[in-house]
Design a protein around this motif. Structure first.
Motif, PDB file in Angstrom:
ATOM      1  N   VAL A   1      26.506  11.678 -11.250  1.00  0.00           N
ATOM      2  CA  VAL A   1      25.174  11.927 -10.607  1.00  0.00           C
ATOM      3  C   VAL A   1      24.714  10.880  -9.906  1.00  0.00           C
ATOM      4  N   LEU A   2      24.040  11.179  -8.525  1.00  0.00           N
ATOM      5  CA  LEU A   2      23.746  10.170  -7.575  1.00  0.00           C
ATOM      6  C   LEU A   2      22.206   9.808  -7.801  1.00  0.00           C
ATOM      7  N   GLU A   3      22.120   8.338  -7.838  1.00  0.00           N
ATOM      8  CA  GLU A   3      20.720   7.936  -7.965  1.00  0.00           C
ATOM      9  C   GLU A   3      20.018   7.942  -6.447  1.00  0.00           C
ATOM     10  N   ILE A   4      18.934   8.845  -6.490  1.00  0.00           N
ATOM     11  CA  ILE A   4      18.343   8.953  -5.027  1.00  0.00           C
ATOM     12  C   ILE A   4      16.960   7.858  -5.100  1.00  0.00           C
ATOM     13  N   ASN A   5      16.674   7.330  -4.107  1.00  0.00           N
ATOM     14  CA  ASN A   5      15.458   6.612  -4.252  1.00  0.00           C
ATOM     15  C   ASN A   5      14.686   6.589  -2.742  1.00  0.00           C
ATOM     16  N   SER A   6      13.230   6.872  -3.113  1.00  0.00           N
ATOM     17  CA  SER A   6      12.360   7.057  -1.850  1.00  0.00           C
ATOM     18  C   SER A   6      12.134   5.536  -1.335  1.00  0.00           C
ATOM     19  N   GLY A   7      11.417   5.455  -0.164  1.00  0.00           N
ATOM     20  CA  GLY A   7      10.992   4.144   0.160  1.00  0.00           C
ATOM     21  C   GLY A   7       9.918   3.689  -0.530  1.00  0.00           C
ATOM     22  N   ILE A   8       9.481   2.314  -0.308  1.00  0.00           N
ATOM     23  CA  ILE A   8       8.515   1.711  -1.080  1.00  0.00           C
ATOM     24  C   ILE A   8       7.204   2.422  -0.787  1.00  0.00           C
ATOM     25  N   GLU A   9       6.261   2.562  -1.959  1.00  0.00           N
ATOM     26  CA  GLU A   9       4.984   2.963  -1.664  1.00  0.00           C
ATOM     27  C   GLU A   9       3.906   1.925  -2.446  1.00  0.00           C
ATOM     28  N   LEU A  10       2.983   1.688  -1.848  1.00  0.00           N
ATOM     29  CA  LEU A  10       1.877   0.905  -2.389  1.00  0.00           C
ATOM     30  C   LEU A  10       0.874   1.781  -2.935  1.00  0.00           C
ATOM     31  N   ILE A  11       0.438   1.689  -4.407  1.00  0.00           N
ATOM     32  CA  ILE A  11      -0.360   2.392  -4.926  1.00  0.00           C
ATOM     33  C   ILE A  11      -1.266   1.702  -5.409  1.00  0.00           C
ATOM     34  N   GLN A  12      -2.720   2.122  -5.614  1.00  0.00           N
ATOM     35  CA  GLN A  12      -3.603   1.471  -6.082  1.00  0.00           C
ATOM     36  C   GLN A  12      -4.210   2.001  -7.549  1.00  0.00           C
ATOM     37  N   SER A  13      -4.022   1.107  -8.565  1.00  0.00           N
ATOM     38  CA  SER A  13      -4.377   1.320  -9.896  1.00  0.00           C
ATOM     39  C   SER A  13      -5.643   1.689 -10.116  1.00  0.00           C
ATOM     40  N   GLN A  14      -6.004   2.626 -10.801  1.00  0.00           N
ATOM     41  CA  GLN A  14      -7.318   3.412 -11.196  1.00  0.00           C
ATOM     42  C   GLN A  14      -7.915   2.364 -12.222  1.00  0.00           C
ATOM     43  N   THR A  15      -7.052   1.639 -12.989  1.00  0.00           N
ATOM     44  CA  THR A  15      -7.411   0.789 -14.211  1.00  0.00           C
ATOM     45  C   THR A  15      -7.858  -0.509 -13.652  1.00  0.00           C
ATOM     46  N   THR A  16      -7.055  -1.210 -12.677  1.00  0.00           N
ATOM     47  CA  THR A  16      -7.503  -2.667 -12.463  1.00  0.00           C
ATOM     48  C   THR A  16      -7.942  -2.553 -10.883  1.00  0.00           C
ATOM     49  N   GLY A  17      -7.591  -1.585 -10.082  1.00  0.00           N
ATOM     50  CA  GLY A  17      -7.792  -1.563  -8.572  1.00  0.00           C
ATOM     51  C   GLY A  17      -7.053  -2.408  -7.764  1.00  0.00           C
ATOM     52  N   GLN A  18      -5.994  -2.916  -8.482  1.00  0.00           N
ATOM     53  CA  GLN A  18      -4.920  -3.761  -7.748  1.00  0.00           C
ATOM     54  C   GLN A  18      -3.855  -2.870  -7.075  1.00  0.00           C
ATOM     55  N   TYR A  19      -3.345  -3.298  -6.076  1.00  0.00           N
ATOM     56  CA  TYR A  19      -2.445  -2.585  -5.504  1.00  0.00           C
ATOM     57  C   TYR A  19      -0.868  -2.800  -6.281  1.00  0.00           C
ATOM     58  N   TYR A  20      -0.168  -1.893  -6.463  1.00  0.00           N
ATOM     59  CA  TYR A  20       1.360  -2.267  -6.826  1.00  0.00           C
ATOM     60  C   TYR A  20       2.295  -1.457  -6.018  1.00  0.00           C
ATOM     61  N   ALA A  21       3.554  -2.115  -6.106  1.00  0.00           N
ATOM     62  CA  ALA A  21       4.573  -1.421  -5.126  1.00  0.00           C
ATOM     63  C   ALA A  21       5.578  -0.647  -6.141  1.00  0.00           C
ATOM     64  N   THR A  22       5.764   0.508  -5.670  1.00  0.00           N
ATOM     65  CA  THR A  22       6.820   1.277  -6.435  1.00  0.00           C
ATOM     66  C   THR A  22       7.648   2.279  -5.566  1.00  0.00           C
ATOM     67  N   ALA A  23       8.570   2.737  -6.096  1.00  0.00           N
ATOM     68  CA  ALA A  23       9.431   3.998  -5.434  1.00  0.00           C
ATOM     69  C   ALA A  23       9.710   5.095  -6.356  1.00  0.00           C
ATOM     70  N   LYS A  24       9.852   6.334  -6.014  1.00  0.00           N
ATOM     71  CA  LYS A  24      10.296   7.458  -6.583  1.00  0.00           C
ATOM     72  C   LYS A  24      11.781   7.337  -6.724  1.00  0.00           C
ATOM     73  N   LYS A  25      12.139   7.993  -7.756  1.00  0.00           N
ATOM     74  CA  LYS A  25      13.666   7.898  -8.046  1.00  0.00           C
ATOM     75  C   LYS A  25      14.063   9.164  -8.891  1.00  0.00           C
ATOM     76  N   CYS A  26      15.231   9.563  -8.624  1.00  0.00           N
ATOM     77  CA  CYS A  26      15.645  10.758  -9.271  1.00  0.00           C
ATOM     78  C   CYS A  26      17.062  11.028  -9.326  1.00  0.00           C
ATOM     79  N   TYR A  27      17.751  11.739 -10.112  1.00  0.00           N
ATOM     80  CA  TYR A  27      19.207  11.608  -9.976  1.00  0.00           C
ATOM     81  C   TYR A  27      19.650  13.207  -9.794  1.00  0.00           C
TER      82      TYR A  27
END
Length: 123
Positions: free
Chosen positions: A20-46
C-alpha cells in the motif's frame, strides 16, 4: 496535490502480501477549539498498489494530482501512540483524484479540536 511518502507491506487473509502507498497532503494549520492555539497537521491515507516493493520504494516523493478527504464511517477506537489514550473516531481519510478546494485554514474557524483530528485510516 498529494505526495507518496512511503509504502507498507500488508497481508491478505490468504497469507499473500501486497503493498500500500502512504499518501500525504500538504501541511495545514488548524486552530484548536479547546486551547485556541494553532497546530500543524497533514492528512494521511493508504491506497493499495499492484506494484512490487522495489517500484513502491522508487515512488516515494512522487507528487500526484488529487487530495485527501475526510469521510464519515462507522465509529471505531483509535489509540494515540504517543500517549496511549484511546479515543473514538467516526471518520477516516481517503484519496480523491480531484483537487479539493481548501479555503485559508488560518483564518477559518472550523470545527476541529486538538484531540480527535488525528490522520488515520482503517484498513
Amino acid at each position: 496535490m498529494v505526495t507518496i511518502t512511503n509504502y507498507l507491506k500488508r497481508k491478505k487473509e490468504d497469507g499473500t502480501t501486497f503493498c500500500v502507498l502512504e499518501i500525504n497532503s500538504g501541511i495545514e494549520l488548524i486552530q484548536s477549539q479547546t486551547t485556541g492555539q494553532y497546530y500543524a497537521t497533514a492528512k494521511k491515507c493508504y491506497i493499495p498498489a499492484t506494484f512490487d516493493e522495489a517500484v513502491c520504494r522508487s515512488l516515494r516523493g512522487t507528487m500526484m494530482q488529487g487530495s485527501i478527504r475526510k469521510v464519515e464511517c462507522e465509529s471505531y477506537q483509535y489509540t494515540i501512540k504517543e500517549t496511549g489514550e484511546e479515543i473514538l473516531l467516526n471518520h477516516r481519510y481517503e484519496y480523491s483524484p480531484e483537487e479539493e478546494f481548501m479555503p485559508s485554514r488560518l483564518s477559518s474557524q472550523e470545527n476541529f479540536s486538538a484531540v480527535g483530528n488525528y490522520s488515520t485510516t482503517v484498513q
